[in-house]
Enzyme design. Structure first.
Site, PDB file in Angstrom:
ATOM      1  N   HIS A  77       0.797  -1.222   0.000  1.00 38.52           N
ATOM      2  CA  HIS A  77       0.000   0.000   0.000  1.00 38.52           C
ATOM      3  C   HIS A  77       0.831   1.275   0.000  1.00 38.52           C
ATOM      4  O   HIS A  77       0.871   2.018   0.972  1.00 38.52           O
ATOM      5  CB  HIS A  77      -0.941  -0.007   1.213  1.00 38.52           C
ATOM      6  CG  HIS A  77      -1.776  -1.238   1.301  1.00 38.52           C
ATOM      7  ND1 HIS A  77      -2.159  -1.818   2.487  1.00 38.52           N
ATOM      8  CD2 HIS A  77      -2.281  -2.026   0.322  1.00 38.52           C
ATOM      9  CE1 HIS A  77      -2.873  -2.898   2.245  1.00 38.52           C
ATOM     10  NE2 HIS A  77      -2.957  -3.045   0.943  1.00 38.52           N
ATOM     11  N   TRP A  78       1.484   1.545  -1.124  1.00 38.72           N
ATOM     12  CA  TRP A  78       2.160   2.832  -1.312  1.00 38.72           C
ATOM     13  C   TRP A  78       1.141   3.885  -1.750  1.00 38.72           C
ATOM     14  O   TRP A  78       0.105   3.565  -2.339  1.00 38.72           O
ATOM     15  CB  TRP A  78       3.240   2.715  -2.378  1.00 38.72           C
ATOM     16  CG  TRP A  78       4.450   1.959  -1.940  1.00 38.72           C
ATOM     17  CD1 TRP A  78       4.719   0.641  -2.158  1.00 38.72           C
ATOM     18  CD2 TRP A  78       5.563   2.467  -1.195  1.00 38.72           C
ATOM     19  NE1 TRP A  78       5.923   0.297  -1.608  1.00 38.72           N
ATOM     20  CE2 TRP A  78       6.467   1.396  -1.011  1.00 38.72           C
ATOM     21  CE3 TRP A  78       5.887   3.727  -0.667  1.00 38.72           C
ATOM     22  CZ2 TRP A  78       7.678   1.551  -0.328  1.00 38.72           C
ATOM     23  CZ3 TRP A  78       7.086   3.874   0.006  1.00 38.72           C
ATOM     24  CH2 TRP A  78       7.964   2.801   0.177  1.00 38.72           C
TER      25      TRP A  78
END
Length: 592
Positions: free
Chosen positions: A519-520
């Site tokens: 989850h960037w």
């Protein structure tokens, strides 16, 4: 000079995961001629997710079948501005997708909205704690859109995805045992909540005993048969335990393939081209208008595709890479603190609490579903008083029995030998006698955490790789350790034989070897000020008005929840603005 120049289309979409599929559906409905370009291969539930071959941890997880091939294109990493970046050569800390559906094919199905205060984080903290509370160097900012504006889109996304869950408030009235902290909803979830596995039941019971507010987590794994607003069908999840990293053979996990593509196939004004690696967005001589894109096709030919409107919908940080190589927006300079493209990169913190019980507990961890489980939100966002604590941000916590795998998922208690007979005995004694939960925190954004173009390394097409400059800061470690310590009360309430806690220590660096989350966020941040954002509140480029970007790259901050629900809702928000405002009069939708 391109080898091939094609006929102009009205819309070209770069990348075909969740947000690209949503935008394609919306703009074809508006009557636009839409072309989607995907760098990877075409893939679908069948045959790519066919039973039983998809239930193969070695192929799909250990050998990364659905993940990006890092031998063809990767990224480089360094911990600080003065460091030397090196390539990310093996899938580890995060798992970018490739091919049609992108990471939306291999995600787990955890489906969250966002906390209202996170959409206006800087304003919220300034108003509650004073303007000096946010530390110097922390570049938090507001999204530029409110929860109330996005709520109808959150609701529609849940109906498209067939999300299973239970509400707490609908239209201001308490209606169920959902998330006590969640804002009022306009409607119930699309489906009833999933069944609660035994380990999540134990977590729910213990969390309630220590005074927290546990609830069944929302999940885009269908709890019963369902037909979504596009006429796409889903089957009920059977808890096979092969969700994250796999295509769902049962049509139970929401994905672009299951929930949108069947409808798009019927649209005569839509085309999807796989094996098309977009090199850049082309600009006219003024650099204020896009003329289309250039890509490399399966045969290695360079193709120029003219278009009136360009939608960048690549995975997370790749939108920033596309903007940087195309000259869309000014690159961020952390030394001068100027520019915007690449700014405000965020990840997520993660700690895990494992409990080990005496033999015959029989927690059956191989049974699981990607997004199901029980969560608590008591320490997420600003649900607790940050004033005396000295850190920004929070963390949800959840027991998410997604299916422990026989290779990667073998928890053993502290003191276990790392090999040999003692290790084997510990594996046998503990595999079916453990419970674990995660503390999944928000990572703040900082002046010295960003992406730019690497000066040394290039990809298979000769383009500069994206370079990450990123490391953990004390604020995020302090937050994670605080929430984890509070959650130990839940672990102790389960009365286990022993507890193991995996949490970051002050001074720890980002370690790319072990998986954390995929989850960037950030790099092409949205906002209301072009001096600190790449996109306006409708996700339109401030600099090139016929370029829009969607996906988690538009988040100007990191959030505690998984990003998919918010990314999808923002895409519908942007598509609405394109359909109702931009197409009638192509122009900047927000004056500078």
């Amino acid at each position: 000079m391109a080898d091939i120049t094609l006929k102009k289309v009205e819309v070209v979409i770069v990348g075909f995961g969740w947000t690209g599929a949503i935008m394609a559906k919306e703009l074809t409905e508006a009557g636009m001629e839409v072309l989607a370009l995907e760098r990877g291969a075409f893939q679908d539930t069948y045959p790519d997710g066919a039973y039983p071959k998809t239930l193969d941890e070695l192929t799909y997880i250990q050998r990364s079948k659905l993940f990006q091939d890092l031998s063809k294109g990767s990224f480089t990493f360094r911990h600080d501005v003065g460091g030397v970046a090196v390539p990310y050569r093996q899938i580890g800390a995060f798992k970018p997708g490739t091919g049609v559906g992108g990471a939306g094919l291999h995600w787990s199905g955890q489906h969250w909205r966002v906390l209202p205060e996170e959409l206006k984080l800087r304003t919220h903290y300034n108003e509650r704690y004073g303007k000096k509370f946010i530390p110097e160097g922390m570049t938090t900012q507001d999204f530029g859109v409110s929860f109330e504006e996005l709520e109808p889109h959150f609701d529609f996304v849940e109906k498209v995805f067939g999300t299973s869950g239970v509400a707490y408030r609908v239209d201001g009235k308490v209606v169920g045992e959902g998330n006590f902290f969640e804002p009022s909803r306009s409607d119930h979830y699309a489906l009833p909540p999933q069944k609660v596995p035994y380990t999540a039941h134990l977590f729910h019971k213990a969390a309630a005993e220590v005074g927290l507010h546990p609830f069944v987590a929302p999940s885009s794994n269908a709890s019963q048969p369902y037909v979504n607003p596009y006429g796409c069908q889903m089957g009920p999840c059977n808890f096979c335990g092969f969700c994250s990293g796999f295509a769902c053979y049962n049509y139970s996990k929401a994905s672009p393939q299951v929930n949108i593509m069947p409808a798009l196939r019927k649209a005569a004004n839509f085309e999807l081209r796989p094996h098309c690696n977009v090199l850049r967005i082309n600009l006219d001589s003024s650099k204020k208008k896009a003329t289309g894109v250039t890509y490399v096709n399966k045969d290695g030919k360079t193709v120029e595709q003219p278009a009136d409107l360009v939608i960048a919908s690549t995975f997370a940080y790749n939108n920033a890479h596309l903007f940087l190589v195309s000259g869309v927006g000014k690159p961020y300079d952390p030394v001068k603190n100027e520019g915007v493209v690449g700014r405000n990169i965020a990840y997520q913190t993660m700690s895990t609490v494992q409990m080990f019980f005496d033999p015959n507990k029989n927690t059956n961890p191989f049974i699981g579903s990607g997004g199901n489980g029980v969560a608590v939100d008591d320490y997420n966002g600003d649900h607790f008083d940050h004033g005396p604590l000295g850190f920004v941000g929070g963390s949800p916590a959840w027991c998410n029995p997604a299916g422990v795998k026989p290779i990667a998922g073998i928890p053993v208690p502290d003191g276990t030998p790392s090999w040999g007979a003692g290790w084997k005995r510990a594996v046998k004694d503990n595999y079916t006698n453990t419970v674990s939960f995660d503390v999944h925190g928000a990572n703040m954004v900082y002046r010295d955490c960003y992406v730019d173009l690497d000066p040394t390394y290039t990809d298979q097409f000769g383009q500069k790789l994206l370079r990450f400059t990123f490391d953990w800061h004390d604020n995020d470690i302090k937050m994670s350790r605080y929430v984890t310590d509070k959650m130990l009360a839940v672990a102790k309430a389960m009365n286990p034989k022993s507890i193991h806690v995996s949490v970051k220590n002050f001074g720890d660096h980002l370690d790319l070897r072990n998986y954390q989350t995929t989850h960037w966020a950030g790099g092409t941040a949205m906002g209301t000020d072009p001096k600190i954002s790449v996109l306006n509140r409708y996700l339109q480029s401030w600099d090139v008005y016929n370029v829009f970007a969607v996906g988690s790259s538009v988040f100007p901050i990191g959030i505690g929840y998984n990003p998919t629900g918010l990314a999808a809702a923002l895409t519908y928000w942007s598509a609405k603005a394109i359909r109702e405002q931009y197409l009638k009069d192509p122009r900047p939708l927000v004056a500078v």
